[in-house]
Design a protein around this motif. Structure first.
Motif, PDB file in Angstrom:
ATOM      1  N   LEU A 179      58.270  64.463 -19.986  1.00  0.00           N
ATOM      2  CA  LEU A 179      59.145  65.457 -20.594  1.00  0.00           C
ATOM      3  C   LEU A 179      59.638  66.484 -19.587  1.00  0.00           C
ATOM      4  O   LEU A 179      60.706  67.079 -19.758  1.00  0.00           O
ATOM      5  CB  LEU A 179      58.421  66.164 -21.754  1.00  0.00           C
ATOM      6  N   VAL A 180      58.843  66.690 -18.532  1.00  0.00           N
ATOM      7  CA  VAL A 180      59.265  67.630 -17.488  1.00  0.00           C
ATOM      8  C   VAL A 180      60.549  67.147 -16.823  1.00  0.00           C
ATOM      9  O   VAL A 180      61.363  67.940 -16.357  1.00  0.00           O
ATOM     10  CB  VAL A 180      58.137  67.798 -16.438  1.00  0.00           C
ATOM     11  N   LEU A 181      60.742  65.820 -16.796  1.00  0.00           N
ATOM     12  CA  LEU A 181      61.947  65.259 -16.179  1.00  0.00           C
ATOM     13  C   LEU A 181      63.157  65.328 -17.109  1.00  0.00           C
ATOM     14  O   LEU A 181      64.270  65.630 -16.673  1.00  0.00           O
ATOM     15  CB  LEU A 181      61.694  63.798 -15.782  1.00  0.00           C
ATOM     16  N   ARG A 262      75.506  62.330 -19.505  1.00  0.00           N
ATOM     17  CA  ARG A 262      74.367  63.150 -19.068  1.00  0.00           C
ATOM     18  C   ARG A 262      73.109  62.799 -19.854  1.00  0.00           C
ATOM     19  O   ARG A 262      71.991  62.840 -19.313  1.00  0.00           O
ATOM     20  CB  ARG A 262      74.720  64.629 -19.238  1.00  0.00           C
ATOM     21  N   LEU A 263      73.281  62.436 -21.122  1.00  0.00           N
ATOM     22  CA  LEU A 263      72.126  61.999 -21.899  1.00  0.00           C
ATOM     23  C   LEU A 263      71.591  60.658 -21.379  1.00  0.00           C
ATOM     24  O   LEU A 263      70.366  60.422 -21.375  1.00  0.00           O
ATOM     25  CB  LEU A 263      72.520  61.851 -23.371  1.00  0.00           C
ATOM     26  N   ASN A 264      72.467  59.785 -20.910  1.00  0.00           N
ATOM     27  CA  ASN A 264      72.022  58.510 -20.348  1.00  0.00           C
ATOM     28  C   ASN A 264      71.222  58.713 -19.069  1.00  0.00           C
ATOM     29  O   ASN A 264      70.280  57.957 -18.783  1.00  0.00           O
ATOM     30  CB  ASN A 264      73.228  57.615 -20.062  1.00  0.00           C
ATOM     31  N   VAL A 265      71.584  59.733 -18.300  1.00  0.00           N
ATOM     32  CA  VAL A 265      70.811  60.064 -17.093  1.00  0.00           C
ATOM     33  C   VAL A 265      69.392  60.444 -17.490  1.00  0.00           C
ATOM     34  O   VAL A 265      68.402  60.012 -16.850  1.00  0.00           O
ATOM     35  CB  VAL A 265      71.487  61.205 -16.313  1.00  0.00           C
ATOM     36  N   ALA A 266      69.263  61.242 -18.548  1.00  0.00           N
ATOM     37  CA  ALA A 266      67.929  61.638 -19.003  1.00  0.00           C
ATOM     38  C   ALA A 266      67.124  60.424 -19.455  1.00  0.00           C
ATOM     39  O   ALA A 266      65.914  60.318 -19.191  1.00  0.00           O
ATOM     40  CB  ALA A 266      68.057  62.648 -20.142  1.00  0.00           C
ATOM     41  N   GLU A 267      67.783  59.474 -20.130  1.00  0.00           N
ATOM     42  CA  GLU A 267      67.084  58.262 -20.571  1.00  0.00           C
ATOM     43  C   GLU A 267      66.583  57.449 -19.381  1.00  0.00           C
ATOM     44  O   GLU A 267      65.437  56.971 -19.382  1.00  0.00           O
ATOM     45  CB  GLU A 267      68.035  57.416 -21.415  1.00  0.00           C
ATOM     46  N   PHE A 268      67.411  57.319 -18.359  1.00  0.00           N
ATOM     47  CA  PHE A 268      67.002  56.578 -17.159  1.00  0.00           C
ATOM     48  C   PHE A 268      65.804  57.255 -16.493  1.00  0.00           C
ATOM     49  O   PHE A 268      64.818  56.596 -16.118  1.00  0.00           O
ATOM     50  CB  PHE A 268      68.181  56.505 -16.185  1.00  0.00           C
TER      51      PHE A 268
END
Length: 596
Positions: A179-181, A262-268
């Motif tokens: 979650l920190v990421l 940007r949400l896809n970056v978080a998923e990766f």
């Protein structure tokens, strides 16, 4: 929309929230429903965690070997039961949430329509039809489309995120380090979206209003457009407005795509982080393959609600922009702040508008030093002093552009004077304005006639028609009062539509009548009949009549002659003829025209 149009207001966030709370107020069943919705969503979220944890345990059972299939069957039964329970709870949550918030939406929809009717007509006209229509149609539809998807997403996703995070911690608290990421990426994406999206959606809604205005102008004046060959000009205007809508639509889509990227970056980053943590735990003997499997499945389940929650922000922003436009109308009309569910009538005294003097006046309708300008500095009426006494009919005549219709609009409260005082009744039902632009509503002839008197009986309707010599209105249709009119039935001719409008007023029985060329559309065959109907309508009533034909002026008690917004002559028909002034010249020209 013309640059001179003044859009109706858009409410701020605090006002929007206040109106939503007001719509929720007084409905105890909705509070009970909200508690039930929370309980159902919690059940659905808890059931959803069972499946990933059971699959992870199943992986560990298989990896441990053994011939006993009982644990596998037990875990499969848990998964099936949890899946069925979760699906049932999700469906029930959708139904409960949609029903509750659709009720609020229905209340807002009713109040925005009431708000438009409560606003001064001059304010609505300055805003333009496009702005009004788009708020009552496009904006309401936008919210109506968003509610069934947004409500379950907001309620279900928040609980699912919390319950799923707890499930990951049960497997191993160190998995929560991922979650920190992802949290900072989400926070930055949402902050950027919150700054960028609202003005884009508001501009897109405004562009819809401009396009609606262009379409309505062309459609309402289609005969004139064809007659003067202006089709190309109106098509270019509509095309230009449509391109503005398209440009804002593309810009809104770019904002959405950037947000989703940007949400896809978080998923990766999240999936990569879980794999690293899981690999380290398994290789060091601190975790199992089943634990990694369960955690990855839980993360995918966690990221689903997160994505859904953030995805619906797009709909939330668009819906909030529409809601702000709707509430802007409600808030601008103070009388609509009360709930529409209660009775419409009130015994409390009605406060008159600033330009309306109170009852202690020498006449029920009058003007004292009244001035009004559509364009600052260019007065359409200038220094009007005129009082219409009880039971008197005053006809207003003059050349086109003299200010006759403006005077009628001021008398009826369509416009408020820039200077001076307009004397008129405080109660709207005591004064009725009839113009040459008559509207026939979809419905029966009966419905159209009793528009201002909804409880009138058929006998009362026929009596009103007889009093103004309008029995032919019913006889014109085979079905009589049951005849269907408007888009769903027959469209009456101009003369018959005007007769219906006059009968409608007679049935409503107002104290004062203002006729603004109310019989102007009649051809020569119908002119005498309609003029007689108008004369019978205003008898024994206080009336201001903008005369289209001077025969109407001849039957009035007094005649006011307007030139360039000023009264240049005032007196009875015979008195003005005897003076040999402007009215006498107009009368001579009119008589000569009739003879030829």
């Amino acid at each position: 929309m013309s640059a001179t149009h003044e859009r109706l207001p858009v409410a701020d966030g605090r006002t929007v929230w206040r109106e939503v709370r007001r719509s929720l107020g007084g409905r105890t069943w909705m509070l009970v429903g909200l508690v039930g919705l929370v309980a159902v969503v919690l059940v659905a979220a808890g059931a959803g965690v069972v499946v990933p944890l059971a699959l992870g345990s199943m992986v560990d059972v298989i990896a441990a070997g053994g011939d006993d299939a009982t644990p596998i069957l037990v875990l499969a039964a848990f998964m099936a039961g949890a899946g069925l329970l979760g699906a049932t709870a999700d469906g029930l949550a959708v139904v409960l949430g949609a029903r509750m918030f659709e009720t609020v939406l229905a209340d807002l929809r009713e109040r925005v329509v009431a708000g438009v009717f409560a606003l001064p007509q001059s304010r609505v006209e300055r805003a333009g039809q496009g702005d009004v229509v788009s708020r009552a149609t496009d904006d309401v539809s936008q919210i109506g489309d968003a509610v069934p998807e947004v409500v379950p997403a907001l309620t279900g996703s928040l609980f699912s995120i919390v319950v799923t995070a707890v499930g990951m911690a049960v497997v191993d608290p160190r998995y929560l380090l991922v979650l920190v990421l992802i949290v900072p990426v989400h926070v930055l994406a949402v902050r950027w979206y919150g700054r960028t999206a609202p003005p884009v959606y508001l501009a897109e809604r405004a562009a819809f209003a401009d396009r609606a205005a262009a379409l309505l102008d062309a459609l309402h004046g289609v005969e004139t457009v064809h007659a003067f060959g202006l089709g190309g000009r109106h098509l270019r205007r509509i095309a230009a407005a449509s391109w503005v809508v398209a440009r804002w639509g593309v810009r809104a889509q770019i904002v959405r795509n950037t947000f989703f990227a940007r949400l896809n970056v978080a998923e990766f980053l999240g999936m990569g982080g879980l794999l690293v943590i899981g690999f380290w735990l398994v290789t060091t003997g601190q975790g199992t393959i089943g634990g990694v499997t369960a955690t990855m499945l839980l993360f995918l389940r966690l990221f689903g609600p997160i994505n859904l929650l953030l995805f619906v922000l797009d709909q939330v922003q668009s819906a909030l922009a529409s809601l702000a436009r709707i509430v802007g109308v409600i808030d601008a009309a103070p009388d609509t702040n009360a709930s529409t569910s209660g009775p419409a009538e009130s015994t409390a005294p009605v406060e008159p508008s600033p330009t309306v003097e109170r009852a202690a006046q020498p006449s029920p309708l009058g003007f004292d030093a009244v001035r009004y300008a559509y364009v600052p500095g260019r007065y359409a009426v200038d220094g009007i002093d005129l009082h219409v006494h009880e039971g008197e009919t005053v006809a207003v005549v003059g050349a086109s552009g003299a200010g006759k219709s403006t005077l009628a609009a001021l008398a009826a409260g369509v416009h408020e004077s820039d200077e001076g005082t307009v004397v008129r009744p405080a109660r709207g039902g005591d004064l009725v304005l009839v113009t040459q632009e008559v509207h026939v509503f979809d419905g029966t002839l009966r419905d159209n006639l009793r528009f201002g008197s909804p409880d009138a009986s058929d006998d009362e309707i026929r009596a009103a028609l007889a009093r103004i010599g309008g029995t032919g209105a019913e006889e014109a249709f085979d079905d009589g009062l049951d005849a269907r009119l408007g888009a769903a039935g027959r469209t009456p001719g101009a003369a018959l539509a005007q007769l219906i409008a006059l009968a409608r007023v007679e049935l409503a029985d107002p104290r004062i009548v203002v006729l603004d060329e109310a019989t102007a559309e009649a051809g020569s065959d119908d002119a005498i009949r309609l003029d007689e109907a108008a004369r019978l309508l205003v008898r024994e009533r206080t009336a201001l009549v903008v005369a289209h034909r001077l025969s109407q002026a001849a039957s009035a008690d007094r005649v006011a002659v307007l030139e360039h917004g000023r009264i240049v002559e005032l007196g009875s028909h015979d008195e003005l003829l005897g003076r040999g002034g402007v009215y006498a010249t107009l009368w001579a020209a009119w008589r000569e025209g009739r003879e030829h």
